[in-house]
Write a protein that holds these residues in place. Structure first.
Motif, PDB file in Angstrom:
ATOM      1  N   ASP A 149      -9.284   6.979  13.011  1.00 14.75           N
ATOM      2  CA  ASP A 149      -7.854   7.276  13.004  1.00 14.75           C
ATOM      3  C   ASP A 149      -7.024   6.251  13.774  1.00 14.75           C
ATOM      4  O   ASP A 149      -5.891   5.962  13.396  1.00 14.75           O
ATOM      5  N   THR A 198      -3.934   4.441  12.023  1.00 15.47           N
ATOM      6  CA  THR A 198      -2.582   4.547  12.578  1.00 15.47           C
ATOM      7  C   THR A 198      -1.996   3.159  12.832  1.00 15.47           C
ATOM      8  O   THR A 198      -0.820   2.906  12.532  1.00 15.47           O
ATOM      9  N   ARG A 238      -0.981   1.620   9.464  1.00 16.91           N
ATOM     10  CA  ARG A 238       0.264   2.226   8.962  1.00 16.91           C
ATOM     11  C   ARG A 238       1.470   1.716   9.731  1.00 16.91           C
ATOM     12  O   ARG A 238       2.533   1.439   9.164  1.00 16.91           O
ATOM     13  N   ARG A 241       3.378   6.989  -3.439  1.00 13.53           N
ATOM     14  CA  ARG A 241       1.960   7.107  -3.139  1.00 13.53           C
ATOM     15  C   ARG A 241       1.678   6.344  -1.853  1.00 13.53           C
ATOM     16  O   ARG A 241       2.357   5.372  -1.537  1.00 13.53           O
ATOM     17  N   ASP A 242       0.658   6.789  -1.120  1.00 14.74           N
ATOM     18  CA  ASP A 242       0.273   6.133   0.116  1.00 14.74           C
ATOM     19  C   ASP A 242      -1.166   5.652   0.009  1.00 14.74           C
ATOM     20  O   ASP A 242      -2.097   6.450   0.022  1.00 14.74           O
ATOM     21  N   LEU A 264      -2.712   4.183   2.201  1.00 14.45           N
ATOM     22  CA  LEU A 264      -3.330   4.330   3.524  1.00 14.45           C
ATOM     23  C   LEU A 264      -3.261   5.787   3.954  1.00 14.45           C
ATOM     24  O   LEU A 264      -3.105   6.089   5.127  1.00 14.45           O
ATOM     25  N   GLU A 265      -3.404   6.670   3.003  1.00 13.46           N
ATOM     26  CA  GLU A 265      -3.284   8.096   3.295  1.00 13.46           C
ATOM     27  C   GLU A 265      -4.377   8.598   4.224  1.00 13.46           C
ATOM     28  O   GLU A 265      -4.165   9.499   5.025  1.00 13.46           O
ATOM     29  N   ASN A 266      -5.553   7.993   4.128  1.00 12.99           N
ATOM     30  CA  ASN A 266      -6.666   8.414   4.971  1.00 12.99           C
ATOM     31  C   ASN A 266      -7.571   7.222   5.275  1.00 12.99           C
ATOM     32  O   ASN A 266      -7.389   6.130   4.725  1.00 12.99           O
ATOM     33  N   THR A 278       0.838  -1.207   0.000  1.00 17.14           N
ATOM     34  CA  THR A 278       0.000   0.000   0.000  1.00 17.14           C
ATOM     35  C   THR A 278       0.869   1.251   0.000  1.00 17.14           C
ATOM     36  O   THR A 278       0.367   2.356  -0.190  1.00 17.14           O
ATOM     37  N   ALA A 279       2.166   1.082   0.211  1.00 16.12           N
ATOM     38  CA  ALA A 279       3.152   2.152  -0.034  1.00 16.12           C
ATOM     39  C   ALA A 279       3.745   1.804  -1.387  1.00 16.12           C
ATOM     40  O   ALA A 279       4.500   0.850  -1.509  1.00 16.12           O
ATOM     41  N   LEU A 332      -9.333   5.499   2.218  1.00 17.37           N
ATOM     42  CA  LEU A 332      -8.497   4.591   1.425  1.00 17.37           C
ATOM     43  C   LEU A 332      -8.247   3.280   2.175  1.00 17.37           C
ATOM     44  O   LEU A 332      -8.245   2.205   1.564  1.00 17.37           O
TER      45      LEU A 332
END
Length: 198
Positions: free
Chosen positions: A60, A64, A67, A26-27, A29-31, A17-18, A34
């Motif tokens: 969140d 977190t 990530r 690109r991420d 898991l940016e938000n 996912t990165a 996603l």
């Protein structure tokens, strides 16, 4: 969904996912949105289903945690894939030392949500996977436990894609494989062809 899904084991899919598009990071898991999309996309590969309500409740904290687990898996994978060709051929882990923090993070996630099977009988015997933890925590714990198994049993097959600008990981399933996907292989061949004819 723009995050690449290659059909690799779930820990690798999480690590991927990165990713990069034309060399730009690109991420996936940016938000929270996603992350929720990614969970929905892999749901059929999980031992239990996440309901629409459970997906809608992701916040969140779960993002977190995902990530953090992703970075631990990537750190360990990068240590493994950083071995030289002789070490890979010999199946050796020598010189591949991930950070202590990455190992501790992976182990912590694996401990967060023990899961078990229960017997169900509805005409036929069936096993249902259960966990007492919140659903997304249980999913991340499952992926962490899968990562431990992968790093122990399949470390010799773990590779980093050699495609130009690609940062994805994959398990080598045939000796000639050098790329995460056919598209990366095509780009690498095109780049070599272009370089020869310049």
């Amino acid at each position: 969904m723009s995050v690449p899904l290659l059909g690799e084991p779930l820990p690798i899919e999480l690590a991927n996912t990165a990713y990069a598009v034309r060399g730009e990071p690109r991420d996936g898991l940016e938000n929270v949105e996603l992350f929720t999309e990614w969970l929905a996309a892999i749901e059929d590969r999980l031992p239990w289903r996440l309901s629409a309500e459970e997906l809608a409740a992701i916040g969140d904290f779960e993002l977190t945690a995902a990530r953090e687990l992703r970075e631990a898996v990537r750190d360990i994978a990068q240590a493994i894939t950083g071995r030289d060709a002789a070490q890979v051929a010999a199946g050796s882990m020598a010189g591949a030392a991930p950070s202590v923090g990455a190992v501790e993070t992976l182990n912590r996630h694996a401990r967060w949500a023990p899961y078990w099977q229960e017997l169900r009988w509805q005409g036929e015997p069936a096993a249902q996977v259960r966990s007492a933890a919140p659903p997304v925590t249980a999913v991340l714990s499952f992926i962490a436990q899968e990562a431990i198994d992968l790093f122990v049993r399949r470390h010799a097959d773990l590779r980093a894609c050699q495609g130009p600008g690609c940062v994805l990981l994959y398990l080598q399933d045939r000796p000639q494989r050098r790329w995460c996907s056919a598209a990366c292989g095509n780009r690498a061949r095109a780049a070599r062809h272009y370089a020869r004819h310049r």
